[in-house]
Design a protein around this motif. Structure first.
Motif, mmCIF file in Angstrom:
data_model
loop_
_atom_site.group_PDB
_atom_site.id
_atom_site.type_symbol
_atom_site.label_atom_id
_atom_site.label_comp_id
_atom_site.label_asym_id
_atom_site.label_seq_id
_atom_site.Cartn_x
_atom_site.Cartn_y
_atom_site.Cartn_z
ATOM 1 N N GLU A 129 -4.076 10.595 -0.161
ATOM 2 C CA GLU A 129 -4.916 10.947 0.986
ATOM 3 C C GLU A 129 -4.551 12.321 1.516
ATOM 4 O O GLU A 129 -3.459 12.828 1.261
ATOM 5 C CB GLU A 129 -4.775 9.905 2.096
ATOM 6 C CG GLU A 129 -5.344 8.552 1.693
ATOM 7 C CD GLU A 129 -5.367 7.561 2.847
ATOM 8 O OE1 GLU A 129 -4.993 7.922 3.982
ATOM 9 O OE2 GLU A 129 -5.756 6.419 2.588
ATOM 10 N N GLU B 148 0.854 -1.184 0.000
ATOM 11 C CA GLU B 148 0.000 0.000 0.000
ATOM 12 C C GLU B 148 0.892 1.236 0.000
ATOM 13 O O GLU B 148 1.673 1.453 0.915
ATOM 14 C CB GLU B 148 -0.886 -0.024 1.247
ATOM 15 C CG GLU B 148 -1.878 1.098 1.322
ATOM 16 C CD GLU B 148 -2.764 0.957 2.548
ATOM 17 O OE1 GLU B 148 -3.981 0.801 2.377
ATOM 18 O OE2 GLU B 148 -2.226 1.001 3.678
ATOM 19 N N ILE C 77 0.825 5.148 0.042
ATOM 20 C CA ILE C 77 -0.067 6.273 0.331
ATOM 21 C C ILE C 77 0.715 7.570 0.172
ATOM 22 O O ILE C 77 1.761 7.769 0.793
ATOM 23 C CB ILE C 77 -0.667 6.190 1.746
ATOM 24 C CG1 ILE C 77 -1.443 4.881 1.917
ATOM 25 C CG2 ILE C 77 -1.584 7.391 2.001
ATOM 26 C CD1 ILE C 77 -2.013 4.680 3.308
#
Length: 139
Positions: free
Chosen positions: A135, A96, A98
């Motif tokens: 994000e 992941e 981000i």
């Protein structure tokens, strides 16, 4: 003629105590770990596990090395974190990625798509799975 050949070979062999060998060269793992420490955050403190995951997949490794430049071309960001997705089976690891930015939500989604599509279009498909998310950065 044989004497000349023997002399030539003898001068090409370094003396044992003067030869340093390859001991001072860094291994690919050390190079990758240094790069990761410099450019990414690791919320789960699993740098070694993530570097092992990346180093086993040459295509993913190329993506990771190019990622800061790719992201910088698309948006301003505060940091990039690497972790394994928590929602998956522990035996099935998905990296992941981000990217934290201060963009508005709708712009973040567009940039996330642009970055993902650019990587898919410009890099061969890696063996290991990854996901890229953009994000909001909270201080």
């Amino acid at each position: 003629m044989k004497q000349f050949l023997a002399q030539k070979l003898e001068t090409q062999i370094p003396e044992r105590e003067n030869y340093g060998g390859l001991s001072h060269m860094s291994t690919p793992d050390e190079k990758l770990i240094g790069f990761l420490k410099k450019n990414f955050k690791f919320p789960s403190n699993n740098l070694t596990e993530i570097s092992d995951f990346i180093i086993r997949d040459y295509e993913l490794e190329k993506i990771i090395y190019d990622l800061p430049k790719i992201i910088t071309n698309e948006l301003d960001y505060n940091q990039i974190s690497l972790d394994f997705m928590k929602e998956t089976d522990p035996n099935e690891k998905i990296l992941e990625i981000i990217i934290y930015s201060q963009l508005k939500d709708e712009i973040m989604l567009k940039k996330e798509d642009l970055i993902s599509d650019g990587i898919i279009d410009n890099y061969p498909k890696p063996m290991n799975e990854y996901i890229i998310l953009v994000e909001s950065y909270d201080r």
